[in-house]
Design a protein around this motif. Structure first.
Motif, short mmCIF file in Angstrom:
data_model
loop_
_atom_site.label_atom_id
_atom_site.label_comp_id
_atom_site.label_asym_id
_atom_site.label_seq_id
_atom_site.Cartn_x
_atom_site.Cartn_y
_atom_site.Cartn_z
N UNK A 879 0.80 -1.22 0.00
CA UNK A 879 0.00 0.00 0.00
C UNK A 879 0.83 1.26 0.00
N UNK A 880 2.15 1.14 -0.13
CA UNK A 880 3.03 2.31 -0.18
C UNK A 880 3.08 2.87 -1.60
N UNK A 881 3.34 4.15 -1.71
CA UNK A 881 3.56 4.80 -3.00
C UNK A 881 5.00 4.56 -3.43
N UNK A 882 5.17 4.09 -4.66
CA UNK A 882 6.52 3.81 -5.18
C UNK A 882 7.11 5.13 -5.64
N UNK A 883 7.93 5.71 -4.79
CA UNK A 883 8.43 7.06 -5.05
C UNK A 883 9.67 7.30 -4.22
N UNK A 884 10.67 7.91 -4.82
CA UNK A 884 11.87 8.32 -4.10
C UNK A 884 11.98 9.84 -4.16
N UNK A 885 12.05 10.47 -3.03
CA UNK A 885 12.15 11.93 -3.00
C UNK A 885 12.05 12.44 -1.59
#
Length: 1020
Positions: A879-885
């Motif tokens: 359920x996590x957003x696949x995002x690096x930042x």
């Protein structure tokens, strides 16, 4: 009776044209004449606007009770020029008008109603109140391009002309509504200039309007007014420059917030405590809101002013409801209704009246039925994390470790008995599956040091081999099925083990990412091992030593969905049709008939939703470490045992385990201990009524020069590290975060983010082999300097060798290069020779973000999803957003998804199915993420009568709910209004603190009975 003085302002003063219908000057009289004539009309007949009528009538009837009135008609621009706030456009500046008194514009800023009232009631202390807001303020107070010079010159000219023409101006009242901590001294100096250059020459006093503050530079979410600094200003006569202070202690709840009182009593007390500490109370007026406010609950719209007279109209069935906006057909519709259903009560935290209009049912959070991860902290409902609510398709076989060695498996062999790891309970009932399981931890054969031979040897056991558990079983129908393991991972490192499935090797927990959500909490979960072929008979699954992990068994099925959820709240509603009186019948009794009943209802939740947060890897509030300590002990403390912690080696020491080596090959570890990063003696203390649970270290009683509490786990992901800390001793030592620690057993070769009060700086340093080298330095803000002994939040974010550090909301270092790159490292809290409390340590990843926004409403089996923000990044299996930042640009407002402010980018769009465009498809403004409760319309549903359950499922963690409403889809609302009782309650508090008086914003909106409480003004 009150002994407080009463001040107010002129927001609802009638315009000159309106006032002329009541009293007017003859055409031959100059604008400054006192010779007004009656038109023969009363104010009620003359003024259609009841607020303007009330403004005049309250002064006429109660003028001897009014100490001061501020004229709110003067604005200030960024260049210092003053203008009439009643006019707009390029011709609204008034300086030229005041240099030539023959020009008619001289009359405009102070309209005839105020000129009449000033001359009629000169005993009231009338003030000219220049108002400057937002970005106009800083240039004026800092005298950019001579803006302060211009302003003071014009203010003096304006005041002198009114005084010259006989108006009883006694004070200048500065209302500048935006300053920050860096401008505190500049604002003080500016006010001293106003006093010296305008007030003293004209014989006037100086009053200053200030924001409500509960401490020095607190709160920080709007412009500051620093009480202590402003109070320190001294005029040229050696007196305190400011003669009176007026605090705007209203709009704690405002049109853009969730409904609530304008002035909660607990908040007012916090402000008064700060006044007592930082201002002369005997010179200070405390603001009180005469108006109320009404917030729509059927739609997302700002709350509107709803004053006391409007409340009385509504409660007497006279207040006409409408759509509030022009409809698509071009008409402004007024809605037919039999009556206005309403209910109300008194609000204990403010003594305000709370009134609900067109509400058919409502629930406070404690009255819901909860399931799953939902919790009830105080009067709120939330979930702190999501959990599995698994969905199975066609279960073929259930294998589990029962209470005896023969339950559901044919045999298991072990050298040392598979240890009983206790029972665990699944949160969700699965058909055909018990919720309670016996878990086992399978041991390896143990290495031990043989003192006779001087070598490490493998101990012999019953079978001479490592322990294992073997299941032998059949399935109804041969086929390829999913294998789901019921496991527990108590700690990092105790999270993987080998199994053999019909001869196929498989490693449960192999290559788990740092952010895997099921380590330590919750420790019991279902693990999808993938698909395997099973025959109808003779299948075997063997569990090899589990490395400290727990095994509870297996489920074999056709398909499986872990179905992450935050739990559910069930509201048992009951809606009823109102009754109204119909025609009189022959027997003289009135017919009772059904009143109008809505065809549809709007379901509204008072929710707090937030932007996605970095997915939490580790979060410790320390209280749970005391679970085994007697609750009734006076001093509930426990020293962390770094070597045998009951829940695993979370914080292992830098030395302690005995390593015995045989010829450089075989290493025996004595006991369960491992070597970690921690130093010092850390003691856990349970929560009390005054202070939360925490761990503390007192270095003043230690020979060590520094101590640290560092999680025994080197993270390879990009990280967000946060710690809530508080110094106990003001001895000049410094504290901070230890980041990217490299070597187990050593404290060096890492970074430090430090707060150093010896020279009031913050810095980033690199430490290796005991040598610390400062890399970056910044000056502390005045607020941080003053907050040394307060509870502080330290935060560091590291992405690809760039670091961002902040204290609270203040960013000190933003995306700076780390000169010594590290692939991984451990993180925690660092301190030197002082005593320190740590309330919370959180380590999260910046490679995954957890949304905190989604809920689903269910009525009659119909699901109504709400709150998901559309983005062009996908969700992963947790359920996590696949995002690096970065977690938002820390120097700007929080955004819907963290805006990547480095050169990193989100997941490539080619990997995204059904998501295109920018980071968010639907614009989500910072206002949507306000850290306040909002009434959000979750669903519009067909109405019903009688009992019905309404279920709200929290699909994400971190969503908080306070109240749930069911109301008329055509419009329903809630109003908060102060009345005489609320006025008395706040006035008594102000009196208890010896303040000078009450400042009512604003005359014409209040309960008229407040004047029965106010005394006649007495001379000082």
């Amino acid at each position: 009776m009150s002994k407080l003085k009463f001040v107010t302002w002129t927001l609802h003063a009638p315009s000159t044209a309106t006032f002329n219908t009541y009293k007017q000057l003859a055409s031959t009289e100059p604008w400054y004449s006192a010779n007004y004539t009656d038109t023969g009309k009363t104010t009620k007949e003359a003024f259609s606007d009841y607020r303007q009528r009330s403004f005049v009538e309250m002064i006429e009837e109660n003028h001897e009770k009014i100490y001061s009135i501020g004229m709110h008609e003067f604005g200030v621009l960024s260049d210092g020029t003053m203008y009439n706030t009643g006019f707009t456009g390029t011709d609204h500046k008034v300086l030229t008008s005041y240099t030539d008194v023959t020009q008619a514009d001289i009359a405009n800023p102070v309209k005839s109603s105020l000129r009449y009232l000033m001359l009629k009631y000169p005993d009231i202390k009338w003030t000219i109140q220049p108002m400057c807001t937002s970005d106009n303020v800083p240039p004026v107070i800092t005298n950019q391009n001579g803006a302060a010079d211009t302003f003071i010159k014009e203010l003096k000219q304006i005041a002198s002309k009114y005084i010259e023409y006989g108006f009883p101006i006694q004070m200048l009242e500065i209302d500048f509504e935006k300053t920050n901590y860096s401008e505190a001294e500049a604002y003080k100096d500016f006010l001293v200039r106003v006093k010296n250059e305008a007030c003293i020459p004209l014989g006037l006093e100086l009053r200053v309007n200030m924001f409500a503050m509960t401490g020095d530079y607190v709160p920080s979410y709007y412009g500051w007014h620093d009480y202590r600094t402003l109070a320190s200003g001294v005029d040229k006569n050696g007196n305190q420059a400011i003669d009176e202070f007026q605090l705007m202690t209203y709009d704690f709840s405002w049109g853009g917030s969730a409904p609530g009182p304008s002035t909660p009593l607990y908040w007012l007390k916090e402000v008064l405590d700060h006044v007592k500490d930082a201002l002369p109370p005997e010179k200070t007026f405390i603001g009180n809101a005469g108006y109320g406010r009404r917030w729509p609950l059927s739609e997302q719209r700002l709350g509107v002013t709803f004053d006391y007279k409007q409340l009385m109209q509504a409660q007497n069935g006279m207040y006409v409801h409408n759509d509030g906006a022009t409809a698509d057909d071009g008409y402004f519709h007024f809605r037919d209704q039999d009556f206005i259903p309403f209910a109300g009560f008194n609000d204990a935290e403010s003594d305000y009246q709370v009134t609900y209009f067109h509400v058919y049912d409502m629930f406070k959070a404690p009255y819901a039925q909860l399931s799953g991860a939902m919790q009830l902290p105080d009067d709120y409902m939330t979930n702190y994390s999501t959990e599995q609510s698994p969905l199975f398709t066609n279960i073929q076989k259930i294998l589990f470790n029962g209470s005896s060695d023969t339950d559901d498996f044919a045999s298991y062999g072990f050298q040392y008995s598979a240890s009983n790891a206790g029972t665990r309970t699944l949160s969700t009932k699965i058909e055909g599956l018990s919720q309670t399981f016996l878990f086992r931890s399978v041991s390896k054969a143990k290495w031990a040091y043989n003192s006779t031979s001087g070598t490490c040897e493998l101990s012999t056991g019953p079978t001479g081999s490592d322990g294992h558990i073997t299941y032998t079983f059949d399935v109804p129908t041969a086929g390829n099925y999913k294998l789901i393991a019921l496991v527990g991972f108590p700690y990092f490192g105790n999270d993987n083990f080998h199994i053999d499935v019909n001869g196929t090797d498989y490693y449960i927990g192999e290559n788990l990412p740092d952010w895997y959500p099921f380590i330590t909490n919750p420790s019991t979960h279902l693990y999808d091992c993938g698909n395997f072929d099973f025959s109808a008979t003779g299948n075997t699954i063997t569990i090899d030593p589990t490395n400290g992990a727990f095994s509870g068994g297996f489920i074999i099925c056709e398909d499986y969905d872990q179905n992450m959820t935050g739990g559910k709240a069930i509201f048992p509603s009951n809606l009823q049709v109102m009754k109204r009186r119909g025609e009189t019948q022959e027997d003289g009794n009135s017919e009772v008939i059904d009143a109008q009943f809505p065809e549809e209802m709007v379901l509204t939740g008072e929710l707090l939703r937030r932007p996605p947060r970095p997915a939490i890897i580790w979060e410790d509030y320390f209280g749970p470490h005391l679970a085994s300590i007697e609750a009734d002990k006076d001093d509930i403390t426990q020293k962390f045992n770094f070597y045998e912690h009951a829940n695993g080696n979370f914080y292992t020491a830098g030395s302690g385990s005995t390593l015995i080596q045989d010829n450089g090959t075989n290493v025996c570890i004595d006991g369960y201990s491992s070597v970690g990063f921690c130093q010092g003696v850390w003691t856990v203390r349970a929560a009390t009524d005054e202070i939360p649970a925490h761990t503390r270290c007192d270095m003043t009683k230690s020979d060590l020069s520094s101590a640290q509490l560092v999680l025994n786990k080197k993270m390879s992901c990009n990280v967000d590290v946060e710690a809530d800390i508080q110094l106990e001793i003001d001895n000049g030592a410094y504290v901070g975060l230890r980041l990217l620690a490299q070597k187990i057993g050593e404290v060096g070769d890492s970074y430090l983010f430090l707060l150093d009060w010896t020279n009031n700086t913050v810095r980033i340093a690199h430490e290796k082999e005991g040598v610390s080298t400062t890399i970056y330095t910044a000056d502390m803000t005045p607020s941080l300097i003053l907050s040394k002994m307060d509870r502080l939040t330290l935060k560091a974010q590291i992405i690809d060798d760039k670091i961002t550090c902040q204290v609270g909301d203040k960013v000190y270092f933003d995306k700076l290069d780390l000169p010594y790159p590290k692939d991984s490292g451990a993180h925690g809290v660092y301190m030197t020779e002082t005593a320190l409390k740590v309330y919370r340590l959180t380590i999260a990843t910046l490679d995954r973000f957890e949304p905190m926004e989604k809920v689903v409403v269910n009525v009659d089996g119909q699901a109504y999803p709400f709150g998901e923000v559309e983005r062009n990044v996908p969700y992963d299996e947790y359920g996590y957003l696949v995002y690096t930042g970065y977690a938002g640009n820390l120097t700007e407002a929080v955004k819907a998804i963290p805006a990547d402010t480095s050169d990193d980018t989100a997941t490539d769009s080619s990997e995204v199915v059904g998501r295109t465009g920018t980071i968010f498809e639907t614009e989500v403004t910072p206002e949507n993420w306000s850290l306040d409760y909002k009434n959000l319309q979750l669903a519009t549903v067909p109405s019903w009568t009688g009992d019905k359950n309404v279920t709200i499922e929290f699909r994400d963690p971190g969503v908080w709910l306070r109240t749930f409403y069911i109301g008329d889809s055509k419009g329903y609302s809630v109003a908060y209004n102060s009345d005489k009782i609320g006025f008395i309650r706040t006035s008594q508090m102000v009196l208890d603190y010896n303040c000078k008086g009450i400042a009512l914003w604003t005359l014409g909106q209040e309960d008229p009975l407040v004047f029965s409480y106010i005394d006649k003004v007495e001379d000082d």
